[in-house]
Design an enzyme around this catalytic site. Sequence first.
Site, PDB file in Angstrom:
ATOM      1  N   HIS A 256     -86.541  77.987 -78.553  1.00 40.50           N
ATOM      2  CA  HIS A 256     -86.060  78.920 -79.985  1.00 40.50           C
ATOM      3  C   HIS A 256     -86.030  80.199 -79.719  1.00 40.50           C
ATOM      4  CE1 HIS A 256     -83.388  78.840 -83.123  1.00 40.50           C
ATOM      5  NE2 HIS A 256     -84.236  79.300 -83.588  1.00 40.50           N
TER       6      HIS A 256
ATOM      7  N   GLY B  78     -91.026  75.950 -99.548  1.00 38.38           N
ATOM      8  CA  GLY B  78     -89.588  77.610 -99.296  1.00 38.38           C
ATOM      9  C   GLY B  78     -88.783  76.564 -99.752  1.00 38.38           C
ATOM     10  N   ALA B  79     -88.715  77.171-101.149  1.00 41.68           N
ATOM     11  CA  ALA B  79     -87.261  77.117-101.587  1.00 41.68           C
ATOM     12  C   ALA B  79     -86.132  78.476-101.051  1.00 41.68           C
ATOM     13  CB  ALA B  79     -87.409  77.117-103.221  1.00 41.68           C
TER      14      ALA B  79
ATOM     15  N   ILE C 251     -89.368  74.731 -89.735  1.00 42.22           N
ATOM     16  CA  ILE C 251     -88.518  75.490 -89.057  1.00 42.22           C
ATOM     17  C   ILE C 251     -88.234  77.295 -89.364  1.00 42.22           C
ATOM     18  CG2 ILE C 251     -85.683  75.838 -90.097  1.00 42.22           C
ATOM     19  CD1 ILE C 251     -86.088  73.456 -91.799  1.00 42.22           C
ATOM     20  N   THR C 252     -90.061  77.887 -90.187  1.00 40.53           N
ATOM     21  CA  THR C 252     -90.435  79.184 -90.136  1.00 40.53           C
ATOM     22  C   THR C 252     -90.302  79.435 -88.741  1.00 40.53           C
ATOM     23  OG1 THR C 252     -91.395  78.568 -91.904  1.00 40.53           O
ATOM     24  CG2 THR C 252     -91.780  81.245 -91.095  1.00 40.53           C
TER      25      THR C 252
ATOM     26  N   GLN D 205     -83.276  80.110 -99.066  1.00 38.74           N
ATOM     27  CA  GLN D 205     -81.746  80.084 -98.420  1.00 38.74           C
ATOM     28  C   GLN D 205     -81.342  77.783 -97.525  1.00 38.74           C
ATOM     29  OE1 GLN D 205     -79.426  80.855-100.409  1.00 38.74           O
ATOM     30  NE2 GLN D 205     -78.517  82.520 -98.439  1.00 38.74           N
ATOM     31  N   ILE D 206     -82.060  78.305 -96.483  1.00 34.70           N
ATOM     32  CA  ILE D 206     -83.087  76.913 -95.955  1.00 34.70           C
ATOM     33  C   ILE D 206     -83.082  75.016 -97.291  1.00 34.70           C
ATOM     34  CG2 ILE D 206     -83.457  75.616 -94.073  1.00 34.70           C
ATOM     35  CD1 ILE D 206     -83.890  78.112 -92.568  1.00 34.70           C
TER      36      ILE D 206
HETATM   37  P1  A3D Z   1     -85.686  82.488 -97.752  1.00 37.17           P
HETATM   38  O1  A3D Z   1     -84.146  82.109 -98.201  1.00 37.17           O
HETATM   39  O2  A3D Z   1     -86.306  84.201 -97.905  1.00 37.17           O
HETATM   40  O3  A3D Z   1     -86.290  81.699 -98.125  1.00 37.17           O
HETATM   41  C1  A3D Z   1     -88.218  81.525 -97.394  1.00 37.17           C
HETATM   42  C2  A3D Z   1     -88.923  81.297 -98.871  1.00 37.17           C
HETATM   43  O4  A3D Z   1     -90.745  80.490 -98.509  1.00 37.17           O
HETATM   44  C3  A3D Z   1     -88.339  81.990-100.147  1.00 37.17           C
HETATM   45  O5  A3D Z   1     -88.362  81.860-100.771  1.00 37.17           O
HETATM   46  C4  A3D Z   1     -89.849  83.107-100.073  1.00 37.17           C
HETATM   47  O6  A3D Z   1     -91.057  82.791-101.622  1.00 37.17           O
HETATM   48  C5  A3D Z   1     -90.806  81.755 -99.852  1.00 37.17           C
HETATM   49  N1  A3D Z   1     -92.108  81.682 -98.951  1.00 37.17           N
HETATM   50  C6  A3D Z   1     -92.828  83.490 -98.599  1.00 37.17           C
HETATM   51  N2  A3D Z   1     -94.712  83.093 -98.853  1.00 37.17           N
HETATM   52  C7  A3D Z   1     -94.954  81.510 -99.512  1.00 37.17           C
HETATM   53  C8  A3D Z   1     -95.482  80.919 -99.362  1.00 37.17           C
HETATM   54  N3  A3D Z   1     -97.016  81.638 -98.759  1.00 37.17           N
HETATM   55  N4  A3D Z   1     -95.206  80.109 -99.576  1.00 37.17           N
HETATM   56  C9  A3D Z   1     -94.601  79.662-100.011  1.00 37.17           C
HETATM   57  N5  A3D Z   1     -93.286  79.382-100.485  1.00 37.17           N
HETATM   58  C10 A3D Z   1     -92.886  81.036 -99.594  1.00 37.17           C
HETATM   59  O7  A3D Z   1     -85.525  82.196 -96.278  1.00 37.17           O
HETATM   60  P2  A3D Z   1     -84.493  81.005 -95.435  1.00 37.17           P
HETATM   61  O8  A3D Z   1     -84.505  79.940 -96.161  1.00 37.17           O
HETATM   62  O9  A3D Z   1     -83.139  81.171 -94.805  1.00 37.17           O
HETATM   63  O10 A3D Z   1     -85.158  81.439 -93.744  1.00 37.17           O
HETATM   64  C11 A3D Z   1     -86.329  80.523 -92.883  1.00 37.17           C
HETATM   65  C12 A3D Z   1     -87.128  80.447 -92.373  1.00 37.17           C
HETATM   66  O11 A3D Z   1     -86.240  79.904 -91.438  1.00 37.17           O
HETATM   67  C13 A3D Z   1     -86.721  82.077 -91.349  1.00 37.17           C
HETATM   68  O12 A3D Z   1     -88.054  82.399 -90.981  1.00 37.17           O
HETATM   69  C14 A3D Z   1     -86.229  82.240 -91.186  1.00 37.17           C
HETATM   70  O13 A3D Z   1     -86.190  82.936 -90.196  1.00 37.17           O
HETATM   71  C15 A3D Z   1     -86.108  81.069 -89.975  1.00 37.17           C
HETATM   72  N6  A3D Z   1     -85.294  80.081 -89.959  1.00 37.17           N
HETATM   73  C16 A3D Z   1     -85.208  79.233 -88.060  1.00 37.17           C
HETATM   74  C17 A3D Z   1     -84.526  78.714 -87.724  1.00 37.17           C
HETATM   75  C18 A3D Z   1     -84.467  77.452 -86.693  1.00 37.17           C
HETATM   76  O14 A3D Z   1     -83.935  77.626 -85.529  1.00 37.17           O
HETATM   77  C19 A3D Z   1     -85.683  77.653 -86.277  1.00 37.17           C
HETATM   78  C20 A3D Z   1     -83.176  78.588 -88.106  1.00 37.17           C
HETATM   79  C21 A3D Z   1     -82.993  79.631 -89.114  1.00 37.17           C
HETATM   80  C22 A3D Z   1     -83.528  80.460 -89.493  1.00 37.17           C
END
Ligand code: A3D
Length: 319
Positions: free
Chosen positions: A175, A9-10, A118-119, A12-13
């Site tokens: 969480h 996953g590349a 983290i997902t 935001q996080i």
């Molecule tokens: P975002 O910026 O959408 O990044 C997610 C990435 O995952 C995107 O670039 C997608 O292209 C990629 N992706 C989708 N499907 C696949 C796959 N099959 N294989 C590989 N990559 C894929 O999201 P984000 O980075 O902001 O957040 C990611 C996750 O973290 C989300 O589920 C949030 O809800 C979660 N999150 C958890 C916390 C905790 O404290 C646990 C806090 C904040 C966010």
Amino acid sequence: MKKKITLIGAGQIGGTLAHLIALKGLADVVLFDVAAGLAKGKALDIAQSSPVNGFNVNLSGTDNYQDTKNSDVIIITAGVPRKPGMTRDDLLGINLKIIKQVAEGIKKTSPNAFVICITNPLDVIVMALQKYSGLPKNKVVGMAGILDSSRFIYFLSQELKVPVNKIKSFVLGGHGDTMVAMLGSTEVEGKKITELVKEGKLTKERLAQIVDRTKKGGAEIVKYLEKGSAFYAPAASGVEMAESYLKDLKKQLPCAVHLNGEYNTKNIYAGVPVIIGSRGVEKIIELNLTPDEETNFKKSVESVKDLFDAAKKIDPELK
Ligand code: A3D
């Protein structure tokens, strides 16, 4: 030899994780995403900051699991984040499918990695990840407690005008909105927070508001951002876990781990304090809970169990 961290996953996080890891010089970084361009673009952008920031790690982007082979650490953020008005649980169906693909990919290529998930919805997704991948339970861990604790400590420091490093606290449980701020173990400049309340330095009502703001800390940011959810503090929290593992720091950190009788809880993932070192989760620390904390922890675990039952209905393979 340099260590290797793969970020699945590349977004935001993922991008923020890569930047922090590079700035610390912690390990070489492989950014993996189904959107290969995103992974490659971010890797190149961060790599181009190395002459300015003076770090010496390799960064690359890919959509091929072979490039992630033999990673020491894998941090998973693949999935979709919340939109305003959504709960973390609303993400279950879509992120469960994604995590199944990720588990398939990593079990073949990096069976010895320390895997940090983290997902969201965190506790259920990390548990599904462990089941799908078959990787050892002490090597598959969820990040949430460090972030929730960090938010709570920050809010307390703002309220009490005390530096964050003078406050010790934990947030445990699942969480979600049932997470449990451990008031019994919260200390401000060495003094129990319950004492501060007794002395009238902080009212009960104000403390309750701070606990509530912590529970809703993610939603507050989702509302501001309108698109996407928090990423700086979640990434910093993930890096702390990876660093404790890679450097064998044996830090005590609140993480979502598989419980096998600890805290009177079995066969479920939930947030508790653990020691993270080179063997992964080396120890689960059992704190003495106050009666209130115990009741709330149970409630929190029940809500994780309910959501895992919902996950089993979506994919009966999860049994
Ligand atoms: P975002 O910026 O959408 O990044 C997610 C990435 O995952 C995107 O670039 C997608 O292209 C990629 N992706 C989708 N499907 C696949 C796959 N099959 N294989 C590989 N990559 C894929 O999201 P984000 O980075 O902001 O957040 C990611 C996750 O973290 C989300 O589920 C949030 O809800 C979660 N999150 C958890 C916390 C905790 O404290 C646990 C806090 C904040 C966010």
